[in-house]
Write a protein that holds these residues in place. Sequence first.
Motif, PDB file in Angstrom:
ATOM      1  N   THR A 175       1.421  -1.646   2.686  1.00  0.00           N
ATOM      2  CA  THR A 175       1.165  -1.182   1.402  1.00  0.00           C
ATOM      3  C   THR A 175      -0.323  -0.813   1.508  1.00  0.00           C
ATOM      4  O   THR A 175      -0.950  -0.903   2.191  1.00  0.00           O
TER       5      THR A 175
ATOM      6  N   PRO B  99       6.454 -10.277   3.222  1.00  0.00           N
ATOM      7  CA  PRO B  99       6.493  -8.896   3.264  1.00  0.00           C
ATOM      8  C   PRO B  99       7.385  -8.034   2.282  1.00  0.00           C
ATOM      9  O   PRO B  99       6.603  -7.119   1.513  1.00  0.00           O
ATOM     10  N   CYS B 100       8.358  -8.720   1.965  1.00  0.00           N
ATOM     11  CA  CYS B 100       9.060  -7.987   0.483  1.00  0.00           C
ATOM     12  C   CYS B 100       8.484  -8.134  -0.479  1.00  0.00           C
ATOM     13  O   CYS B 100       8.483  -7.201  -1.349  1.00  0.00           O
TER      14      CYS B 100
ATOM     15  N   SER C 100       5.808  -5.570   6.420  1.00  0.00           N
ATOM     16  CA  SER C 100       5.737  -4.348   5.349  1.00  0.00           C
ATOM     17  C   SER C 100       4.425  -3.785   5.265  1.00  0.00           C
ATOM     18  O   SER C 100       3.372  -4.397   5.598  1.00  0.00           O
TER      19      SER C 100
ATOM     20  N   TRP D 200       5.480  -5.652  -0.516  1.00  0.00           N
ATOM     21  CA  TRP D 200       5.812  -4.555  -1.011  1.00  0.00           C
ATOM     22  C   TRP D 200       6.318  -4.180  -2.441  1.00  0.00           C
ATOM     23  O   TRP D 200       5.860  -3.167  -2.874  1.00  0.00           O
TER      24      TRP D 200
ATOM     25  N   HIS E   2      16.640  -7.062   4.006  1.00  0.00           N
ATOM     26  CA  HIS E   2      15.191  -7.201   4.329  1.00  0.00           C
ATOM     27  C   HIS E   2      14.368  -8.017   3.286  1.00  0.00           C
ATOM     28  O   HIS E   2      13.249  -8.334   3.418  1.00  0.00           O
TER      29      HIS E   2
ATOM     30  N   TYR F 156      15.221  -0.422  -0.787  1.00  0.00           N
ATOM     31  CA  TYR F 156      14.337  -1.161   0.130  1.00  0.00           C
ATOM     32  C   TYR F 156      14.871  -1.256   1.566  1.00  0.00           C
ATOM     33  O   TYR F 156      14.065  -0.926   2.433  1.00  0.00           O
TER      34      TYR F 156
ATOM     35  N   TYR G  89      11.820   0.200   3.744  1.00  0.00           N
ATOM     36  CA  TYR G  89      11.082  -0.754   4.054  1.00  0.00           C
ATOM     37  C   TYR G  89       9.760  -0.655   5.003  1.00  0.00           C
ATOM     38  O   TYR G  89       8.611  -1.199   4.850  1.00  0.00           O
ATOM     39  N   ASN G  90      10.019   0.468   5.793  1.00  0.00           N
ATOM     40  CA  ASN G  90       8.950   1.060   6.771  1.00  0.00           C
ATOM     41  C   ASN G  90       8.004   1.893   6.002  1.00  0.00           C
ATOM     42  O   ASN G  90       6.822   2.147   6.882  1.00  0.00           O
TER      43      ASN G  90
END
Length: 773
Positions: free
Chosen positions: A38, A275-276, A36, A279, A252, A220, A224-225
């Motif tokens: 940010t 990563p989740c 992810s 994010w 994801h 999401y 997600y990208n």
Amino acid sequence: MAYWLARKRNGQDFDYLQRFDPRFWTVDFPRPEMASLTTIAHDGLRIDCEFHHRDALAGLIWESEDRYDHPLLAYATDRDYAHTSLRFRWRSAGVVALDQVHGPTLTIEGRDASGAARTWYVRLWNYAEGAPDDAAVVLPFSELREGWLADGDALHPSDIDRMFISLVPPGHDPADHTLLPARANGWVELTGIACEGHRAMVKLGDVVVPPHDVGMATAYDDSYNLTPARVLRNVLGLGYRGAIVHYVGMSHFYRLARQPSGALLVEEPAQLCTPCEAWHRAFLAECARLDYQPIVSLSYELFAEHCPPEWSQRAYDGSRALTGWEPPSTLLSPANDTAMAYLRTVAGAFTALVVAEGLPVHFQIGEPWWWLTFDGHICLYDDAVIAARGSAPEIPDLTASLDAAQLDLLDWAGATLAASTAALRDHVRTAAGGAATVYLLVFTPTLLDPARPELRRASLPEGWAWPAYDRLQVEDYDWLTAGAEGARRAAYAAVQGRLHYPLDVQDYLAGFVLSPADAESYWQRIDRGLDEARARGVERLFVWALPQVTRDGYTRLPSSEDTSMQAFDDLLYPLAPGRDLAVSPEFSTSVALTASGFERRNSHWSDARLRYDVGPGIRSEAELGVLLEFFRARRGAARGFRLADPFDFSSHGQTGTPTASDQLLGLGDGETVRFQLAKRYGAGADPQVRPITRPRLASIVVSLDHVPTSAWTYDEGGWITLSAAAPEGVEVRAGFLFDVPVRFAEDRLDISASNFAAGEAPSVPLIEIREAS
């Protein structure tokens, strides 16, 4: 409500964006790896990665063409990077370092000087100063060269489509798809990002649509990208305010664990992958900053490849409940205690993230149901169901009559589903410290399929009835976009009759448009569906979903604050026009005369517009006083009213008594229930069709294939709504009397008492109003 499909900017406001702005990078990777992206500062970004395979790779991507933002908010395409430089500070851990084999490589896709497609591979370490995990990197695009030692071909910087930096785990081997010894987590930060040189800036759409009455839905799995900042910039710019329904997805969010068999399945107890979590922390923080209220949504759906097989619902033949996505997801069994405990733990983890950002907890249980296979078999036969029931009779056909044992199974399934959602609701409230608003989302085209009337026992249980949940959310997008108005309206009544939620605690979700080819027709129906829900008294509206809104340029516009000029007083002109009334139908036609003397004519209107003069009908000073009073009450031309046209007021000829077979409104198709009243003028294949928006209600009669029917209702604007859709090919006809919507043509009346006394009629011109139907 007005809307617009904006395909590109055309004179709207713009600003300038520094190339390589952290908000506009993207990240991507193959399943089951996760990453992810940010923003951590105005000039900094962070990528969090979770790798499982030796050949795993994630790419940090910059594209010359903006494919993700709404056209009114997108940055301009510029593929020329000549004499431009990108600089940043690189810091990393848990990924192969800059100086290593398979270390971060800048892959550049574009065309060479001859226009042939070409890809260049630039080793970042050749343009870095410092340590392999902490270095200053400068990339002068006009001087970049390929090769281990930057001794290969030079980049052609003037025609670049996209570039991406590859990130791989320690032990990476691009030819080996086996699992790593253990899951590898890594991160990279790029800070001090700056673009310098000849083309360091690009235009950026800077439109801010005024706030309107609709909320946004995001997911999401669909975003997600992207950076959360980019997602919410679109939401804000397009006028969406207040609540955001945010589906956490089904593929994801979870952390994966290696099984003894070598398979990767969701980890137990449930964990959000790094990563989740990163994010969503950024997303929720940005929601708090922009004053958005996120409604976290969790469904019973999970990516099939990573779901334990015993958790899935199953059909009678043992086949797994699989959706139509490719690759498919599966539906978790409400009877499986382990699967339900997993969902509760996931819900608790997301609730904790919301609480940590200081936001009130709003949580949606999204589309919980017992799955129907694509050939209509219900998935009520997984091992957990059989263990709980002891036996479960087969239900081979839900469209057929069911016996007592089959109905009992459906009732049991409904009670089990209701118990599972109640447990999830209670867990969220506990995780939130007792203060949580819990929503239930139902999808009526499946749950209330008229062909399967008993399915609601299992998938729309009475245990969901008000006040089991704080708010009920309803979506019907299959019916909405297909124009199945009869089914939609019947479903609203069925939901209300079964669950009893007051309209002020109901929300409506409209959408969605899977294929861009359907954009023109589907968005029209979606926008109309939002207006219709508002007219029904539904408290809040949402549109599903942001990626489709941005792709198709859907722009919801707020209502005009000044509606006085569109005002209409639904009352009749108070004086009888009589036979002295003057009427003038008019069209708009442009006529061009060619050099050879031939004409070319272009008709601009499909329907005539009428002009009247009602002055000759005034016969006394008393009537003149009535006219003046009526004129003042209408504020001149500001407000419309009805006029009884003595020459043409009936569907039967011009002045005859209406019959139910007078005018063809349309042909039945098994779905459509709304038909516009209209009158046809002229015979043949292309008659002139006049929409009728002001019928006299008591005069309307309707028929199906010339057989009169009373199974209809009237909707404002001249619409007839059948109680049930007419079968394929059936003629829907109607007869009626009607008035003409008009206004005074001028804001001034010129009337002379002496002229009137001498018998000279005043002129009182009226103009027909073309009403939206």
